[in-house]
Write a protein that holds these residues in place. Structure first.
Motif, short mmCIF file in Angstrom:
data_model
loop_
_atom_site.label_atom_id
_atom_site.label_comp_id
_atom_site.label_asym_id
_atom_site.label_seq_id
_atom_site.Cartn_x
_atom_site.Cartn_y
_atom_site.Cartn_z
N GLU A 162 0.83 -1.21 0.00
CA GLU A 162 0.00 0.00 0.00
C GLU A 162 0.87 1.26 0.00
OE1 GLU A 162 -4.04 1.51 2.17
OE2 GLU A 162 -2.42 0.86 3.51
N ALA A 163 1.97 1.23 0.75
CA ALA A 163 2.86 2.40 0.77
C ALA A 163 3.46 2.65 -0.61
CB ALA A 163 3.96 2.19 1.81
N LEU A 164 3.87 1.58 -1.31
CA LEU A 164 4.41 1.73 -2.66
C LEU A 164 3.38 2.31 -3.62
CD1 LEU A 164 6.48 -1.56 -3.17
CD2 LEU A 164 7.37 0.77 -3.36
N ALA A 165 2.15 1.81 -3.55
CA ALA A 165 1.11 2.29 -4.46
C ALA A 165 0.79 3.76 -4.19
CB ALA A 165 -0.15 1.44 -4.30
N ARG A 166 0.72 4.13 -2.93
CA ARG A 166 0.42 5.52 -2.59
C ARG A 166 1.55 6.45 -3.03
NH1 ARG A 166 -2.31 5.27 3.53
NH2 ARG A 166 -4.44 4.87 2.81
N LEU A 167 2.80 6.00 -2.87
CA LEU A 167 3.93 6.84 -3.27
C LEU A 167 3.95 7.04 -4.78
CD1 LEU A 167 6.43 8.43 -2.57
CD2 LEU A 167 7.74 6.30 -2.56
N ASP A 168 3.68 5.98 -5.53
CA ASP A 168 3.65 6.10 -6.99
C ASP A 168 2.58 7.11 -7.43
OD1 ASP A 168 4.40 5.11 -9.74
OD2 ASP A 168 2.27 4.58 -9.72
N ARG A 169 1.41 7.04 -6.82
CA ARG A 169 0.34 7.97 -7.16
C ARG A 169 0.73 9.40 -6.81
NH1 ARG A 169 -2.81 8.20 -10.95
NH2 ARG A 169 -1.94 10.29 -11.09
N ALA A 170 1.38 9.56 -5.64
CA ALA A 170 1.79 10.89 -5.21
C ALA A 170 2.83 11.48 -6.17
CB ALA A 170 2.35 10.84 -3.80
N LEU A 171 3.76 10.66 -6.63
CA LEU A 171 4.77 11.15 -7.57
C LEU A 171 4.13 11.52 -8.90
CD1 LEU A 171 7.64 8.61 -6.79
CD2 LEU A 171 7.58 11.04 -6.17
N ALA A 172 3.14 10.73 -9.34
CA ALA A 172 2.44 11.05 -10.59
C ALA A 172 1.71 12.38 -10.48
CB ALA A 172 1.47 9.93 -10.94
N ASP A 173 1.25 12.72 -9.28
CA ASP A 173 0.51 13.96 -9.07
C ASP A 173 1.42 15.16 -8.81
OD1 ASP A 173 -1.85 12.60 -9.38
OD2 ASP A 173 -2.24 12.37 -7.25
N THR A 174 2.71 14.94 -8.74
CA THR A 174 3.65 16.03 -8.48
C THR A 174 4.03 16.71 -9.80
OG1 THR A 174 4.56 14.84 -6.57
CG2 THR A 174 5.90 16.63 -7.50
N VAL A 175 3.91 18.02 -9.84
CA VAL A 175 4.26 18.79 -11.03
C VAL A 175 5.28 19.86 -10.65
CG1 VAL A 175 3.42 20.30 -12.88
CG2 VAL A 175 1.97 18.43 -12.02
N VAL A 176 6.44 19.80 -11.28
CA VAL A 176 7.45 20.84 -11.13
C VAL A 176 7.95 21.19 -12.52
CG1 VAL A 176 9.64 21.54 -10.08
CG2 VAL A 176 8.16 19.91 -8.88
N LEU A 177 7.58 22.35 -13.02
CA LEU A 177 8.00 22.78 -14.35
C LEU A 177 8.89 24.02 -14.21
CD1 LEU A 177 4.73 22.45 -16.47
CD2 LEU A 177 6.54 20.76 -16.12
N GLY A 178 9.92 24.06 -15.02
CA GLY A 178 10.87 25.16 -14.98
C GLY A 178 12.27 24.69 -14.63
N VAL A 179 12.36 23.49 -14.10
CA VAL A 179 13.65 22.88 -13.78
C VAL A 179 13.48 21.37 -13.91
CG1 VAL A 179 13.13 22.83 -11.31
CG2 VAL A 179 15.51 22.68 -12.06
N HIS A 180 14.47 20.70 -14.45
CA HIS A 180 14.39 19.25 -14.60
C HIS A 180 14.52 18.57 -13.24
CE1 HIS A 180 14.21 18.81 -18.93
NE2 HIS A 180 15.11 19.77 -19.04
N THR A 181 13.73 17.52 -13.03
CA THR A 181 13.79 16.73 -11.81
C THR A 181 13.85 15.24 -12.16
OG1 THR A 181 11.41 16.38 -11.51
CG2 THR A 181 12.32 18.47 -10.70
#
Length: 710
Positions: free
Chosen positions: A407-426
């Motif tokens: 469950e922790a892995l699944a939640r982390l993957d979803r959270a990373l998919a929902d993260t948006v940082v534009l203007g610098v490469h990550t």
């Protein structure tokens, strides 16, 4: 915070920056303690400055003139009436001189006593000390004051492969693996240079390299009465170039019996130096023999990955650092420590995986951080934040808790998919792909797993992984819409309309220093069509998503993709579920200049052109290894550039005669030409330096200088 607990201090100065300063300030606010931030000129508008109750300028951007300036920090504490100083991690957090000076100034240093800092702050001294206390250590050689010749001789007793490690620091900075005796002399030179630059001390030690080891660390808490407990372990085996990437608690490797044994060994190490506060004892554990572990070092401070321990124990470690520093006893006994569920943390770095993980720099133009059940984000990001190469590249940490590891892995993957940082490469996409590998899902981890997995991850934008069509299509449609916006008549619109067949409007987009993609936008009776690199035009449409600023639906040939898009001058940043790409709109003048410079339409060098060596990142030239006029062969090291506190070696990509256009100390821009290599007919380049293996990109693998504090 503990209910109805008294406030241990009135004002605490946070002697750090970035996400850890923000995280400490939030706990101070929750405890009702006034917080004081410090900042350099580069951080005047940083998030930690605005979160604190007061903030004091330390000096210029360079760490030695700001965050490492003890006198300036103590002056800030005196000016703001601080009664304690929290050093965070990195910078001065394990500096004995800073702790001593703080005490002399009447400040409580939120950390261990001077004995612990002195013993554990030196790897050689710390290893020898815990060995005498009965804690198992890795076979090696760790006498101070040894010359290179003495270390070469000692290496025969240590055995190969071995690790060279700076004695005075951590975080993998200056750590090098040596597989054979012939490699050792050159590696010692590099390790000493990096250690001296990062820590002001070039003392080195040697350790036996354990094949496929697992990096497991134990969190300890100790109070001034002598009580010491551990809060379980963290698995930190997912590392790249000795820098941690993913951490979790508890480890999927250890059984309860081993957990108790390794926890007691950590407590014994802490007791041996009269430790107080929060600390971490790091071990190597053999994957083949998980009941066997070896002490590596003790970090006498808070760790970057402390949130996973907080999520499975329910404790606020920063709060208990403060309370212990004020003389309060531990909140619970060892028998009362309970680990609930599983937590996993991913570190968000400013780096470009498509370019060999070179440091990313820029300004945050669009930001969206995840939230939801079991999700925590420790971040220093905000829209408009400039990300430079002066400090550590870690921007934030995304942490997920679950009832179990799956469950922790699944939640982390979803959270990373929902993260948006534009203007610098990550490294967002890299994190998501890594978490999905079979080995990670199964918990079969070791410190070399990332390097072995990289070729098969399928990172978009890297060689062999072409850019998906909807990215350049969306960029061209965005530019086209901006060019035609506000037009009132046919003659005002740059739409390509004409009597007869439509004329396409062409947009040339630069993906990297040499790669371009051309997109033609055609206007017809049924709407727009797009042709990428002269392929067959297909129907296309770009529409903003209601109530989601910066989000667009790109329809291309009947398929719709939702992505994020923001303009930054001629540069367009596009992101989708963790993947980010920047495309530069090439003006007609730029296209003409490239043609005049002798490039072919695909961005390659035309006949007779001299192959260029470009800096893959903005940075500082720290070494020039060859001179103008030298004959070189492909793979030779020419220049070393330092950026984000990492050294990057620039190599010749062809044989020929060299022209160097920079000197040590010069500042270079991204993709700046720093050298050229001209073809020489009937000339055999001498072997002036050993050939270097082909790099991941135009730069060879980086050598850490002053990177991640862990």
């Amino acid at each position: 915070m503990t209910p109805n607990a008294p406030t241990p201090f009135t004002t605490v100065l946070v002697a750090n920056r970035g996400e850890i300063a923000c995280r400490i300030i939030r706990t101070l606010r929750a405890m009702g303690i006034r917080s004081v931030a410090v900042y350099s000129d580069a951080d005047r508008d940083a998030l930690h400055v605005s979160l604190a109750d007061a903030a004091v300028r330390l000096g210029p951007a360079a760490p030695r003139e700001s965050y490492l300036n003890i006198a300036a920090i103590l002056a800030a504490a005196a000016a703001t009436g601080a009664d304690a100083v929290h050093p965070g991690y990195g910078f001065l957090s394990e500096n004995e001189a800073f702790a001593r000076a703080s005490a002399a100034a009447g400040l409580v240093f939120v950390g261990p006593g001077l004995t612990a800092l002195a013993v554990m702050g030196d790897k050689i001294r710390g290893k020898n000390h815990v060995a005498d206390s009965g804690v198992p250590v890795i076979p090696g050689f760790s006498l101070p004051g040894q010359s290179d010749e003495q270390l070469v001789a000692a290496a025969e007793t240590v055995g190969y492969p071995l690790l060279i490690k700076p004695s005075a620091g951590g975080g993998g900075k200056g750590m090098l693996r040596v597989d054979a005796p012939g490699e050792l002399a050159a590696a010692l030179v590099t390790a000493r240079r990096v250690a001296l630059s990062a820590f002001g001390d070039d003392t080195l030690l040697l350790e036996r390299f354990i094949d496929r080891p697992r990096h497991i660390e134990v969190q300890v808490l100790a109070d001034s009465t002598g009580a010491v407990i551990h809060l379980g372990e963290r698995e930190c085996s997912l590392q790249r170039r000795h820098q941690k990437v993913i951490e979790e608690a508890p480890s999927p490797l250890l059984d309860p019996a081993t957990r108790a044994r390794i926890g007691e060994a950590a407590c014994q190490a802490a007791r041996s130096v009269g430790y107080t506060g929060a600390g971490t004892v790091e071990f190597l554990v053999s994957d083949a023999a998980p009941d066997e572990f070896f002490f590596m070092e003790m970090n006498t401070r808070l760790q970057v990955e402390h949130p996973v321990t907080e999520l499975v124990t329910g404790l606020d470690l920063v709060e208990w650092q403060l309370r212990i520093a004020a003389g309060e006893p531990l909140p619970l006994t060892q028998a009362e420590v309970v680990l609930t569920g599983h937590a996993i943390e991913a570190r968000l770095y400013a780096e470009n995986p498509a370019r060999g993980f070179l440091p990313g720099q820029g300004t945050v133009r669009s930001l969206s951080e995840p939230a939801g059940a079991g999700i925590r984000v420790d971040s220093s990001l905000r829209p408009g934040l400039p990300v430079s190469g002066v400090y550590d590249p870690m921007l934030a940490k995304v942490i997920a808790w679950g009832a179990d590891r799956a469950e922790a892995l699944a939640r982390l993957d979803r959270a990373l998919a929902d993260t948006v940082v534009l203007g610098v490469h990550t490294n967002l996409e890299f994190l998501r792909l890594l978490l999905r590998t079979p080995e990670v899902v199964a918990g079969r981890l070791d410190t070399g797993l990332i390097e072995r997995s990289l070729p098969g991850l399928g990172l978009r934008g890297t060689p062999g992984q072409p850019l998906p069509d909807h990215f350049p299509a969306a960029a061209a449609l965005f530019l086209h819409d901006r060019a035609t916006a506000g037009a009132t008549g046919l003659w005002d619109r740059a739409g390509g309309w004409r009597l007869g067949p439509d004329r396409p409007v062409r947009y040339s987009l630069r993906l990297s220093a040499t790669d371009t993609v051309d997109v033609a936008v055609l206007t017809g009776p049924d709407g727009l069509r797009v042709a990428i690199d002269d392929r067959m035009p297909v129907p296309a449409r770009l529409a903003p998503v209601t109530d989601r600023p910066g989000t667009f639906a790109c329809e291309l040939g009947g398929r719709i993709e939702v992505l994020h898009l923001v303009a930054d001058g001629p540069r367009l940043w596009l992101g989708q579920t963790g993947f980010t790409v920047d495309l530069v709109h090439r003006s007609r003048a730029e296209q003409l200049a490239d043609r005049l410079a002798g490039r072919d339409p695909a961005g390659g060098e035309a006949a007779g052109a001299r192959p260029e060596v470009r800096s893959p990142m903005p940075g500082t030239v720290v070494a020039v290894h060859l001179a103008t006029g030298d004959l070189v062969r492909a793979g030779q090291r020419i220049i070393t550039v330092e950026a984000m506190k990492m050294e990057h070696h620039l190599l010749a990509e062809t044989d020929g005669r060299l022209t160097v256009s920079v000197r040590p100390g010069d500042l270079v821009r991204l993709d700046q030409i720093v050298a050229t290599v001209a073809t020489v007919v009937d000339a055999t380049p001498p072997a002036t330096t050993p050939a270097t293996p082909p790099p991941e990109t135009s730069a060879a693998p980086a050598t850490p200088v002053k990177g991640d504090p862990t």
